[in-house]
Structure formats: structure tokens, C-alpha cells
Scaffold this motif. Structure first.
Motif, PDB file in Angstrom:
ATOM      1  N   THR A  95      -9.275  11.282  20.294  1.00 34.70           N
ATOM      2  CA  THR A  95      -9.007  12.658  20.754  1.00 34.70           C
ATOM      3  C   THR A  95     -10.007  13.155  21.793  1.00 34.70           C
ATOM      4  O   THR A  95      -9.857  14.280  22.299  1.00 34.70           O
ATOM      5  CB  THR A  95      -9.027  13.615  19.549  1.00 34.70           C
ATOM      6  N   LEU A  96     -11.039  12.359  22.122  1.00 29.48           N
ATOM      7  CA  LEU A  96     -12.086  12.833  23.033  1.00 29.48           C
ATOM      8  C   LEU A  96     -11.575  12.902  24.467  1.00 29.48           C
ATOM      9  O   LEU A  96     -10.817  12.043  24.925  1.00 29.48           O
ATOM     10  CB  LEU A  96     -13.311  11.915  22.973  1.00 29.48           C
ATOM     11  N   THR A  97     -12.017  13.928  25.179  1.00 25.68           N
ATOM     12  CA  THR A  97     -11.733  14.064  26.606  1.00 25.68           C
ATOM     13  C   THR A  97     -12.971  13.636  27.399  1.00 25.68           C
ATOM     14  O   THR A  97     -13.998  13.297  26.828  1.00 25.68           O
ATOM     15  CB  THR A  97     -11.365  15.521  26.938  1.00 25.68           C
ATOM     16  N   LYS A  98     -12.864  13.681  28.737  1.00 26.77           N
ATOM     17  CA  LYS A  98     -13.978  13.248  29.573  1.00 26.77           C
ATOM     18  C   LYS A  98     -15.235  14.065  29.293  1.00 26.77           C
ATOM     19  O   LYS A  98     -16.348  13.546  29.282  1.00 26.77           O
ATOM     20  CB  LYS A  98     -13.596  13.374  31.045  1.00 26.77           C
TER      21      LYS A  98
ATOM     22  N   TYR B  36     -16.221  15.383  26.528  1.00 30.89           N
ATOM     23  CA  TYR B  36     -16.857  14.986  25.275  1.00 30.89           C
ATOM     24  C   TYR B  36     -17.333  13.532  25.317  1.00 30.89           C
ATOM     25  O   TYR B  36     -18.264  13.162  24.590  1.00 30.89           O
ATOM     26  CB  TYR B  36     -15.910  15.222  24.108  1.00 30.89           C
ATOM     27  N   TYR B  37     -16.707  12.711  26.160  1.00 26.80           N
ATOM     28  CA  TYR B  37     -17.248  11.365  26.375  1.00 26.80           C
ATOM     29  C   TYR B  37     -18.641  11.444  27.008  1.00 26.80           C
ATOM     30  O   TYR B  37     -19.553  10.701  26.651  1.00 26.80           O
ATOM     31  CB  TYR B  37     -16.319  10.547  27.272  1.00 26.80           C
ATOM     32  N   LEU B  38     -18.779  12.380  27.962  1.00 25.34           N
ATOM     33  CA  LEU B  38     -20.090  12.596  28.581  1.00 25.34           C
ATOM     34  C   LEU B  38     -21.089  13.090  27.544  1.00 25.34           C
ATOM     35  O   LEU B  38     -22.236  12.619  27.494  1.00 25.34           O
ATOM     36  CB  LEU B  38     -19.968  13.607  29.721  1.00 25.34           C
ATOM     37  N   GLY B  39     -20.666  14.026  26.703  1.00 23.65           N
ATOM     38  CA  GLY B  39     -21.546  14.504  25.634  1.00 23.65           C
ATOM     39  C   GLY B  39     -21.914  13.400  24.665  1.00 23.65           C
ATOM     40  O   GLY B  39     -23.065  13.330  24.198  1.00 23.65           O
ATOM     41  N   LEU B  40     -20.970  12.515  24.368  1.00 21.55           N
ATOM     42  CA  LEU B  40     -21.237  11.381  23.476  1.00 21.55           C
ATOM     43  C   LEU B  40     -22.331  10.480  24.042  1.00 21.55           C
ATOM     44  O   LEU B  40     -23.270  10.097  23.326  1.00 21.55           O
ATOM     45  CB  LEU B  40     -19.944  10.597  23.257  1.00 21.55           C
ATOM     46  N   VAL B  41     -22.228  10.166  25.317  1.00 24.48           N
ATOM     47  CA  VAL B  41     -23.232   9.298  25.952  1.00 24.48           C
ATOM     48  C   VAL B  41     -24.601   9.963  25.938  1.00 24.48           C
ATOM     49  O   VAL B  41     -25.620   9.329  25.635  1.00 24.48           O
ATOM     50  CB  VAL B  41     -22.800   8.962  27.397  1.00 24.48           C
ATOM     51  N   ILE B  42     -24.649  11.258  26.245  1.00 26.22           N
ATOM     52  CA  ILE B  42     -25.929  11.972  26.272  1.00 26.22           C
ATOM     53  C   ILE B  42     -26.557  12.013  24.882  1.00 26.22           C
ATOM     54  O   ILE B  42     -27.769  11.797  24.721  1.00 26.22           O
ATOM     55  CB  ILE B  42     -25.729  13.404  26.823  1.00 26.22           C
ATOM     56  N   VAL B  43     -25.751  12.281  23.850  1.00 22.54           N
ATOM     57  CA  VAL B  43     -26.282  12.356  22.483  1.00 22.54           C
ATOM     58  C   VAL B  43     -26.837  11.000  22.046  1.00 22.54           C
ATOM     59  O   VAL B  43     -27.909  10.925  21.423  1.00 22.54           O
ATOM     60  CB  VAL B  43     -25.192  12.843  21.501  1.00 22.54           C
ATOM     61  N   VAL B  44     -26.145   9.921  22.377  1.00 20.93           N
ATOM     62  CA  VAL B  44     -26.621   8.580  22.014  1.00 20.93           C
ATOM     63  C   VAL B  44     -27.939   8.276  22.706  1.00 20.93           C
ATOM     64  O   VAL B  44     -28.899   7.787  22.081  1.00 20.93           O
ATOM     65  CB  VAL B  44     -25.559   7.523  22.358  1.00 20.93           C
TER      66      VAL B  44
ATOM     67  N   ILE C 263     -12.656  17.832  17.676  1.00 24.44           N
ATOM     68  CA  ILE C 263     -13.167  16.991  18.765  1.00 24.44           C
ATOM     69  C   ILE C 263     -14.682  16.855  18.659  1.00 24.44           C
ATOM     70  O   ILE C 263     -15.240  15.749  18.794  1.00 24.44           O
ATOM     71  CB  ILE C 263     -12.762  17.586  20.135  1.00 24.44           C
ATOM     72  N   ILE C 264     -15.388  17.976  18.425  1.00 24.29           N
ATOM     73  CA  ILE C 264     -16.850  17.915  18.273  1.00 24.29           C
ATOM     74  C   ILE C 264     -17.213  17.073  17.045  1.00 24.29           C
ATOM     75  O   ILE C 264     -18.161  16.269  17.083  1.00 24.29           O
ATOM     76  CB  ILE C 264     -17.437  19.338  18.169  1.00 24.29           C
ATOM     77  N   HIS C 265     -16.459  17.238  15.976  1.00 26.89           N
ATOM     78  CA  HIS C 265     -16.698  16.437  14.759  1.00 26.89           C
ATOM     79  C   HIS C 265     -16.583  14.945  15.074  1.00 26.89           C
ATOM     80  O   HIS C 265     -17.461  14.147  14.726  1.00 26.89           O
ATOM     81  CB  HIS C 265     -15.702  16.852  13.684  1.00 26.89           C
ATOM     82  N   ASP C 266     -15.495  14.545  15.744  1.00 24.59           N
ATOM     83  CA  ASP C 266     -15.298  13.130  16.068  1.00 24.59           C
ATOM     84  C   ASP C 266     -16.372  12.619  17.029  1.00 24.59           C
ATOM     85  O   ASP C 266     -16.813  11.470  16.924  1.00 24.59           O
ATOM     86  CB  ASP C 266     -13.916  12.927  16.685  1.00 24.59           C
ATOM     87  N   MET C 267     -16.800  13.477  17.951  1.00 25.23           N
ATOM     88  CA  MET C 267     -17.830  13.065  18.904  1.00 25.23           C
ATOM     89  C   MET C 267     -19.163  12.798  18.192  1.00 25.23           C
ATOM     90  O   MET C 267     -19.842  11.801  18.469  1.00 25.23           O
ATOM     91  CB  MET C 267     -18.013  14.145  19.969  1.00 25.23           C
ATOM     92  N   VAL C 268     -19.547  13.682  17.272  1.00 19.75           N
ATOM     93  CA  VAL C 268     -20.815  13.507  16.555  1.00 19.75           C
ATOM     94  C   VAL C 268     -20.766  12.275  15.659  1.00 19.75           C
ATOM     95  O   VAL C 268     -21.731  11.503  15.589  1.00 19.75           O
ATOM     96  CB  VAL C 268     -21.152  14.777  15.741  1.00 19.75           C
ATOM     97  N   VAL C 269     -19.628  12.064  14.976  1.00 17.21           N
ATOM     98  CA  VAL C 269     -19.485  10.860  14.149  1.00 17.21           C
ATOM     99  C   VAL C 269     -19.604   9.612  15.012  1.00 17.21           C
ATOM    100  O   VAL C 269     -20.299   8.643  14.660  1.00 17.21           O
ATOM    101  CB  VAL C 269     -18.140  10.870  13.397  1.00 17.21           C
TER     102      VAL C 269
END
Length: 783
Positions: free
Chosen positions: A318-321, A323-331, A387-393
Motif C-alpha cells: 500500500t506504500l506510495t512514493k 512513504y517509500y522515501l520515508g521508509l528509506v530515511i527511517v532505515v 500506510i504509516i503502520h505498514d511503513m514502520v513495520v
């Protein structure tokens, strides 16, 4: 958490289907995790990485995208069952972690672990604050900024101690200094995050938890109940090796009641459960039973399922671009904060540089607290979307996989940096941990070993780090005497317990001896059991010394003293096993000749001071024996005397050169140079020992000048009844002070001096013969 959800109360006819789904899913996770583990183990990957990957395979990203699989695995109301069993699994392994944690190491290294945890938390706080203003527009956060900041802080700073603990165990680092420090740091970080998690939930719920003191009181009450039940229950059946299953279940019922009560108020129970485990009485049958009963199922079933469940929640569909960017930054931030915080603490604590990359890498693994935070009730927070939940997981899972893989490659690339180095006692200082590994066949040997442990542990209140380990050796017969089938055995004599049926009576008496000693001295002896055939026993012992990273190993002599004072041979097979260990052991070895009637007695509980003599002729083995005496010197119940034997010809030409005429002058000079180097090493080591212990009055010193072997024997007979224990090295090369002593040697594995002391009727003392680890160039030293 609603108690109804905790107990999985049914709703209509939907009880069995989600349960079946959950158990089948757990079975699939176990199968896939084992498959991935077999594939990844040659690459050095730890179990948690394989188990998380197994969960990802079953997750909505892969197999669960298939409609039939998705319909079966992701059913309505199944999440409630997953939540409850996740809680049960978490409660069980947090209790086990508390039971198994090395308290003595944590006390000694509290400052280091706390400093690393604090530095990591500070770095996480600073970077969370710095990127907080970037994430607000990125994730379109329009309200409740403080709660979002706390969620971000917990996400970046948390470390999953179960993942760390299991990974360290798979890499066989759980007995090393760096491995135990890593586990301690992970526990400190996780407990800090649990407290932060509780505060976060309190803020989300709109009010602070008013019942917190009630939970603390309930936890303390259960700790007191355990301290009463732990010593009382073994008294009901003193002849049984373990508690009954019903008695064991009592502890878990109390534990689950406390945990469920705390969880029902939306307060995490991990700290309480861990505290109950860590405060559980360590000595005695009860602790031994709990470890034996729950350790295997938790490590082999519970943790793999829990780690697989982490991977199963991975979803990026369900992630959009944005949140993909946010995912990379969080990692990236999750890894960066650990490297900055942990390396800064390592520089401050002066931890060796070879560990600077490994520590922050393995401490970056996520899970547990992060997942607890994600499972919380955020219904009142509009910014908390699926979406935020899936991104953090996804960030937690990806960070854990990256950290686990990087840590394993670091270990493989720098294997020598993490190998066991302290295989000799000579450079070992008394401020460093002494790990003693004693092997026994029965209670008679165990009592002798306990005496040595008591002597080496120092006086009451001594702060010297000391870890005694005991292995019960049970020779496995090649063929069973009984021809009965499995179902034909009676209940009392059945073999349903596998290896536990071997050596049961001896094991019970050994346990009683160790428990009695622990009660009197407060010294805990860790126990292991080895059931194998005698032909393979030396290999298993050598492997155990490497895995346990011990400093020295004590073996029982193959003869024992009878009541009349004479010795009896227990069997040549035990003697051959000792020889094999002496030949292949990766560390120092001591063979203990226990004269338990006339010789050395256990210092703890002994009324008078015992006299111990260390005989020094020269050579690596004698230096190793003298190095072991550094710990004996710290015991006020022991009066140690060093007796140095000096040859009358010591100023003449070296005996190695006089003993043999050599045609090759290069070989002759090499041997003379080697002998001269040994002499200088002996003198330097003896001077250091003299200045440290003798000049201060802790140790006595006597010098004996002898001419040859018979003269040495005369002196040994004179002092044979003056001491209760002799400590001597095994070999010393072509020593002129032991010439002609081999003519009546019975046991070459003890060396010439040790053999005489063990077999002479003029000597009533116990004897400890020490051999330094053998290297390829040491073969010329063997007698």
C-alpha cells in the motif's frame, strides 16, 4: 488490552477456524525457517534472519498474495488470536531471558552497558529531533506532534534483545566478553524503550497510569512467593532430580496472572516478567528444572515463531512514493543513530577498536518494543494510518535483516578478532574473569572439584571475577543391557527422558553437593551433562572448552583413594580419555589427584587454614601452575608456599647441550638458545610473582638446591606430609633435577614429579598437575 481478547473468547461459530489457521501458520513458519536456516547457515547467518525471512515468504508480500492462501491465513478476527499468542510467547521468553542472564557479568559491566545504552538513546533523541521537522510535511502530520516524536524516537532507538540474544548464541559468542556485553547493552536499551513506550501509551490514552504502583507491588509479591516456593518444593521429593510438571506449572500460572493483569491496563508486562525472572533464586533444583523444561521449547519453537511473526507482518503493497522515501530515511537513520551513539561510547570506554563496527551493527536489530508500539491503540490519532503502520513495520524488518546480515559478515571477515584468546593462564591477570571447566564422572569427583572451586574463588566478599562450570561425564554403553522394548519398560525405569536416564543417581548426588556448596558459599556452579561413548568423549570435551571459552579444564585422575588410604584404579579407559584431552585440548589442563580423606578439603566451611605448596622447577607447565596459584593466593583460608628447586649445575653449561652429542652445530645452537630463552622467561615470571605476592607477605617462598633426581625425591618425601595440596607442572624437558626419576614412572600423563606425588605412600596430600596448552613446537617438552 481487553481481557476477552487475551483469552480468545469465541464469537459465534468462528472459534476453530482462526485457531487452526494460526497453528498451521506457526507450523509453516517453523518449516520455512528451518529451510532458510539450513541454506544460510554456511554463510554464517543467525537463526533470527532465517526466521524473519520465513515470515516474509508467508506474508502478504509473497505467498499471502495468492487469493486462496490469503483467504486462509488472513481471516476475520484472526488478529486477536495472533495478539494473544504473541503475548504468551513474549511472556515466556522474557521470563527465560531473566532466568539465564549473567548477573555477575552485568554487575561488573554495569557502567559500560549503561553508558552505551545512554549514548545510543541520546543520539536517537538528537537525530529524531533533527529529522522531526522533515517528517511532518512528508507524512502530512497536522496535530499531536509530541506523540509522533515519541513514536519516531522509539522506532529509531529500540533494540530487540531476543534477536540479539539468539543471534549471539548462534554465533557462539554468548560466553565471550563482547557477546555478553552486547546482550547486556541490548537489555538496557530495551528496558529503557519499554519505559518510554509506557509513557507514550499513557500520553496517547490521555492520562497517566494510576495503577503503576499496584503493578510494582504485585510484581514484588510474586518475587517473594517465588523465593518461598523455590527452596520449599524440592523438599517434598528430595530423591527426584527435577520438580514434577505440576509443580513447574504453578510458577507459570502465577506468572501469566500477573502478566495478563498488567496487559489488561494497557501497560507492557515485559519489565515485570523480566524482573521476576532475574530475581528468581539461582541455586537449587527449582531453577535447574525451569531452565531444563523451558529452554529447549522456547529456543527451538517459541522464538522461531515469534521472529517469523515479525516477518509475516511485513507489507509494502500500500506504500506510495512519499512513504517509500520515508521508509528509506527511517532505515538509514536507525542504522546511523546506533553507529554514532555506540561508537562514541566505545571511544569513551576505551573498548578495543576491533569491536567498534560489530556492536552498533548488531544493536541495530529491531522488533519487540517496536511491534508493541505498533499494536497500541491509536484510534484517536488521525495521523496514524494503515500506510504509516505498514511503513514502520517494514522499516523495523528491513533494518533487522540488514543489521543481522552485516553483523554475520563482519564476524566471518574478522573471525580472529572474536576467537577465544585466553587459552593460557600465564598472561591472565586476576582482575580478568577466570572460567574454570571441571569434568566429573560421579559425586566423588564432584566433591574434589568443589574443593578446588572453593579455593580458586577467593575469600568471602572477594570481587575477583570467577565463573566455575561443571560437566557431568556419562559414558554411553555401546549396547543396552536390557532387551526390553520401549513400551515394556516400567514407569520408574523407562527411558522417556532420553539421555537423562544415564547417570541419574550420580547426577542427583552431584546436584545435591553443588546445591549445598552454593547455599554455604553463594558461589553458583553452572552444570552441563555429556552423554557419549568414551571413544568420542575427549572430542566433545575439547569442543565444549572452545564453545564455553574456558581458561582451564580440570580432569579427574583415573585412580581414587579408598577409606584405608590406598588407591584403586577406576579403569584404563578413563586414563586414555585423560591422555587424549591432554593431547588435543585448546587450553590449559589440570589433572586432579584427589585424596579426599587425607588431602585437600573444601576451604568454605573448613575451620583451619590449609597449607598448599607450588613446586617450581622451570618450564612452561610450571609457569602455568604458578599462574594458577595467583587465585589461590587471594584466599585467606589458604597459606600458599612457593618451593623453587634450583640445580647445583645451574651455572654450568646447559644440560641439553651436555646430554647429547650433536653433529649438526646449527641444531645444537638452536636448542641451546631455546633453553636459554626458557630460563630467562622462568626467571622473569618468578620475579614478577615474587614482587607481587611474596614481598607483601601473602605467599611464602622456599628455595631448595638439588643435584639430581634422587635428591629431589628425598626432598619431596620430607615435605610430603607438610601440605594438603601440591600444585606442579607436568613437563619440564630434560631437567637435571628430575634425571632418573622416569625409571619408576607409572603414569606419564602426570609427569615425573606429579607421578611420584600421586603414587608415593609418603605423600598424603592431593595433587594438581597442570599442563599448558600444547603447540606444535612444544612436543620436545613432554616427559
Amino acid at each position: 488490552m481487553d481481557p476477552k481478547l487475551l483469552f480468545c473468547l469465541p464469537q459465534g461459530d468462528e472459534l476453530f477456524n482462526p485457531l487452526n489457521t494460526m497453528f498451521i501458520q506457526m507450523a509453516c513458519i517453523l518449516v520455512f525457517s528451518q529451510l532458510f536456516y539450513l541454506l544460510l547457515k554456511p554463510c554464517g547467518q543467525a537463526g533470527p534472519v532465517a526466521q524473519i525471512l520465513a515470515g516474509i515468504v508467508l506474508s502478504p508480500v509473497l505467498l499471502s498474495r495468492i487469493p486462496k492462501v490469503k483467504e486462509f491465513f488472513l481471516q476475520k478476527d484472526a488478529a486477536d488470536y495472533y495478539s494473544f499468542f504473541s503475548f504468551v510467547l513474549r511472556t515466556s521468553f522474557m521470563f527465560l531471558i531473566g532466568l539465564e542472564v549473567d548477573l555477575h557479568f552485568m554487575r561488573r559491566n554495569f557502567t559500560k552497558a549503561a553508558a552505551i545504552a545512554f549514548s545510543s538513546f541520546v543520539a536517537s533523541s538528537l537525530l529524531s529531533l533533527a529529522f522531526f521537522f522533515l517528517f511532518i510535511p512528508l507524512f502530512q502530520i497536522k496535530e499531536d506532534y509530541f506523540t509522533f516524536f515519541l513514536v519516531l524516537l522509539v522506532t529509531l532507538s529500540n533494540t530487540a534483545s531476543p534477536v540479539v540474544l539468539r543471534s549471539i548464541a548462534d554465533w557462539k559468542l554468548n560466553t565471550s566478553e563482547i557477546g555478553r556485553l552486547t546482550i547486556s547493552c541490548a537489555l538496557f536499551i530495551e528496558l529503557t524503550n519499554v519505559v518510554l513506550y509506557t509513557v507514550t501509551i499513557a500520553i496517547i490514552s490521555g492520562s497517566m497510569i494510576g495503577d503503576l504502583f499496584l503493578f510494582i507491588f504485585a510484581t514484588g509479591t510474586l518475587i517473594l512467593i517465588n523465593r518461598f516456593l523455590a527452596p520449599w518444593l524440592p523438599k517434598r521429593n528430595p530423591k527426584e532430580k527435577y520438580l514434577s510438571k505440576a509443580e513447574t506449572l504453578v510458577f507459570f500460572i502465577f506468572l501469566l496472572i500477573i502478566a495478563i493483569t498488567i496487559e489488561s491496563y494497557d501497560v507492557n508486562s515485559s519489565v515485570s516478567v523480566f524482573t521476576i525472572g532475574i530475581m528468581f533464586p539461582r541455586q537449587g533444583k527449582t531453577h535447574r528444572t525451569l531452565i531444563q523444561r523451558i529452554s529447549y521449547p522456547i529456543h527451538e519453537f517459541v522464538l522461531p515463531v515469534y521472529f517469523g511473526y515479525i516477518g509475516f507482518r511485513f507489507s509494502i503493497i500500500t506504500l506510495t512514493k512519499r512513504y517509500y522515501l520515508g521508509l528509506v530515511i527511517v532505515v538509514i537513520l536507525s542504522l546511523t543513530v546506533k553507529f554514532i551513539g555506540v561508537i562514541s561510547a566505545c571511544m569513551y570506554l576505551k573498548i578495543p577498536k576491533k569491536y567498534w563496527l560489530f556492536l552498533p551493527t548488531i544493536l541495530s536489530v529491531k522488533g519487540h518494543v517496536g511491534l508493541l508500539l505498533l499494536d497500541s491503540n491509536y484510534s484517536l490519532k488521525k495521523w496514524w494510518t494503515t500506510i504509516i503502520h505498514d511503513m514502520v513495520v517494514a522499516a523495523l524488518v528491513i533494518t533487522t535483516l540488514i543489521s543481522g546480515v552485516l553483523a554475520s559478515f563482519l564476524l566471518k571477515a574478522r573471525e580472529k578478532d572474536f576467537a577465544h584468546e585466553k587459552t593460557s593462564l600465564e598472561p591472565h591477570d586476576t582482575n580478568e574473569e577466570l572460567r574454570v571447566f571441571s569434568c566429573v564422572y560421579g559425586v566423588r569427583h564432584a566433591r574434589g572439584v568443589i574443593s578446588l572451586v572453593s579455593a580458586l574463588s577467593g575469600s568471602h566478599g572477594a570481587s575477583t571475577p570467577f565463573t566455575p562450570l561443571l560437566m557431568h561425564l556419562v559414558p554411553l554403553p555401546k549396547k543396552r543391557k536390557s532387551e526390553l522394548l520401549y513400551h515394556e519398560h516400567d514407569e520408574d525405569g523407562g527411558n522417556a527422558n532420553g539421555d537423562d536416564e544415564f547417570g541419574t543417581n550420580e547426577g542427583l548426588e552431584i546436584n545435591d553437593s553443588i546445591d549445598s556448596f552454593a547455599k554455604d558459599s553463594k558461589i553458583l556452579i553452572q552444570q552441563v551433562k555429556l552423554v557419549t561413548q568414551m571413544i568420542n568423549m575427549h572430542e566433545e570435551i575439547c569442543n565444549a572448552t572452545e564453545d564455553l571459552r574456558v581458561s582451564t579444564v580440570f580432569l579427574p585422575f583415573h585412580k581414587h583413594q579408598r577409606i584405608d588410604g590406598k588407591t584403586t584404579n577406576d579403569g584404563e579407559i578413563f586414563r586414555q580419555m585423560n591422555r587424549n584431552v591432554l593431547r588435543h585440548a585448546p587450553c590449559s589442563i589440570g589433572i586432579f589427584v584427589d585424596r579426599n580423606i587425607t588431602g585437600f578439603q573444601q576451604p568454605h566451611g573448613f575451620d583451619s587454614v590449609q597449607h598448599v605448596a607450588a613446586l617450581f622447577f622451570g618450564g612452561p607447565d610450571d609457569r602455568e601452575a604458578l599462574a594458577l596459584c595467583k587465585w589461590l593466593a587471594n584466599n585467606t583460608l589458604i597459606h600458599l608456599t612457593i618451593i623453587q628447586f634450583v640445580s647445583e649445575e645451574s651455572k654450568a653449561e646447559t644440560p641439553v647441550g651436555n646430554a647429547t652429542t650433536r653433529d649438526n652445530n646449527e641444531v645444537f645452537m638452536e636448542v641451546m638458545g631455546r633453553d636459554q630463552n626458557e630460563h630467562e622467561t622462568d626467571r622473569s615470571f618468578l620475579e614478577e610473582f615474587y614482587n607481587r605476592f611474596v614481598t607483601t607477605g601473602q605467599v611464602g617462598f622456599i628455595e631448595k638446591v638439588v643435584s639430581n633426581g634422587p635428591h629431589t625425591l628425598t626432598i619431596l618425601r620430607e615435605i610430603g606430609e607438610m601440605y594438603s595440596l601440591f600444585v606442579v607442572g607436568k613437563s619440564r624437558g630434560d631437567c637435571p633435577m628430575t634425571v632418573r626419576m622416569k625409571d619408576w614412572e607409572e603414569c606419564p600423563e602426570l609427569g615425573t614429579v606429579g607421578d611420584f606425588l600421586a603414587s608415593s605412600l609418603d605423600v598424603n596430600a592431593s595433587v594438581l598437575v597442570v599442563q599448558r596448552q600444547r603447540y606444535s613446537h612444544d612436543s620436545f617438552l613432554d616427559d
